[in-house]
Design an enzyme around this catalytic site. Structure first.
Site: not given
Ligand code: PLP
Length: 408
Positions: A139, A191, A250, A279, A365
């Site tokens: 990882s 990101s 996103k 779920t 983060t």
């Molecule tokens: C935002 C993010 C996620 C989670 O995605 P969501 O749809 O917001 O739950 C997964 N991996 C990365 C790298 C992210 O930045």
């Protein structure tokens, strides 16, 4: 609740506060049709107009009239909720169509929708050791919390390799038992640092050591590649990644996550992953909106070009003005602050005094000492908005005594 319990909750938060990472959620309402403008509802009851500079609705698709129309139509036809898990009446025609579209986007046999990108990572990686007994996961050190959660859940052997470091990855692969199943988990676009993984080379190593590849393309789908299939599409590598994971939240401007892979992998995850099974499925209208969004971005290379142009423009202007911008290959523009208190302060001042909203990115983060402001220019951030931002940063950088490079 006894005072003793109460104190423990308070003390837990005090620690967070002392480290300068107590989170303040801004109460905003986005203004549809006026992207990236929003109304900020302040604590004192007043309202301010602000410009959002930190949204992950990278392409403004969350306000696309076509996407909105698709959502409204689906609500009118099918109502609000799906009414069940996928197995118990929750597989609606909208879900089926969207999964076909996503499989096509990534040139895979099948795709599997989940309720978020987080869940897709957690559920898929979490079930891998059940399918592959003895699994050893490799990882990347900068992998998202949701991948880390999935890998922990799998309770399998794991090695964390240095971020984007092929030598370190190969060393780890070479040292591992040649007979156990292996999986390399990484992202395409990271990101927070705004850099991109060496996907081809990782796949070469995967071939050499007989490992599966798992790539989180959350920050790339819709934005890279001729049809928005991500970095793997851009680089012609989709067929070399066993499991591509993405989000609808996103660039596609909705909510939900997915994986795309061959039939056997999807069938196994569908049958065994608890975060998928137990779920309720996404609302049909969400699937309908996402379907429209994926289809639109598939044929919108001009929007991707505009998006990159805007990001490049901001990065160039900040760099020329001597600001410590990092990463230079993506649409994300992180500006290093390096201190949690100053980072929060800078963000507060930008919002209070200039109506510019860039959330501070602090630990956990990002690692401590690398706190930053992270700007995400969209195709709709104008030159005038950038003028305002640069003027405001000038003031903020001075106020907090932050460093700029001397520029010739
Ligand atoms: C935002 C993010 C996620 C989670 O995605 P969501 O749809 O917001 O739950 C997964 N991996 C990365 C790298 C992210 O930045």
């Amino acid at each position: 609740m006894s005072n003793k319990y109460r104190d423990q909750f308070i003390r837990a938060v005090d620690t967070v506060r002392d480290e300068g990472r107590y989170r303040i959620f801004r109460d905003v309402r986005r203004r549809c049709g006026d992207f990236p403008k929003a109304t900020w509802f302040k604590d004192d009851g007043s309202e301010n107009e602000i410009t959002i500079w930190c949204s992950n609705d990278y392409m403004g698709m969350g306000q696309s009239p076509c996407v909105i129309e698709a959502v409204k139509q689906a609500v009118d036809r099918a109502g609000t909720g799906s009414g069940g898990t996928r197995n118990i009446s929750g597989t609606t025609h909208y879900h089926v169509q969207l999964e076909q579209e996503l499989a096509e986007l990534h040139q895979k046999d099948k795709a599997l929708l989940m309720t978020s990108g987080y869940v897709a990572n957690e559920a898929t990686l979490g079930v891998m050791s059940k399918i592959l007994p003895g699994l050893h996961v490799f990882s990347d050190a900068m992998n998202h919390a949701s991948m880390i959660a999935g890998i922990s859940r799998a309770r399998c052997e794991k090695t964390i390799f240095k971020h984007n470091d092929l030598e370190d990855l190969e060393r780890a692969l070479k040292a591992a038992d040649p007979h156990v199943p292996k999986l390399i988990a990484f992202e395409s676009v990271y990101s927070m640092d705004a850099d991109i993984a060496p996907i081809k080379e990782i796949c070469d190593l995967a071939d050499k050591y007989n490992a599966l590849t798992y790539c989180d393309e959350v920050h790339a789908v819709g934005m890279y590649g001729p049809r928005g299939g991500g970095i793997a599409e851009r680089d012609g590598l989709m067929d070399r990644i066993d499991i591509i994971q993405g989000t609808l939240a996103k660039a596609f401007g909705m909510i939900g996550g997915y994986i795309a892979a061959n039939t056997d992998i999807i069938d196994a995850v569908r049958s065994l992953a608890s975060g998928f099974i137990f779920t309720t499925s996404l609302p049909p209208s969400t699937a309908a909106g996402a379907l429209r969004s994926v289809k639109i971005l598939k044929i919108s290379p001009h929007l991707r070009t505009q998006h990159q142009e805007r990001a490049g423009a901001l990065r160039t202007r900040l760099t020329r003005a001597g600001y410590p911008v990092i990463g230079n290959e993506t649409h994300i523009v992180p500006l290093m602050v390096g201190d949690p208190i100053a980072c929060q302060g800078a963000s507060d001042t930008l919002l209070n005094d200039y109506g510019i909203y860039a959330q501070p990115i602090n630990f956990p983060t990002v690692p401590k000492g690398t706190e930053r402001l992270r700007f995400t220019p969209s195709p709709f951030h104008t030159d005038a908005m950038m003028d305002e931002l640069l003027l405001a940063l000038e003031h903020v950088w001075h106020t907090y005594g932050l460093k700029r490079r001397r520029v010739a």
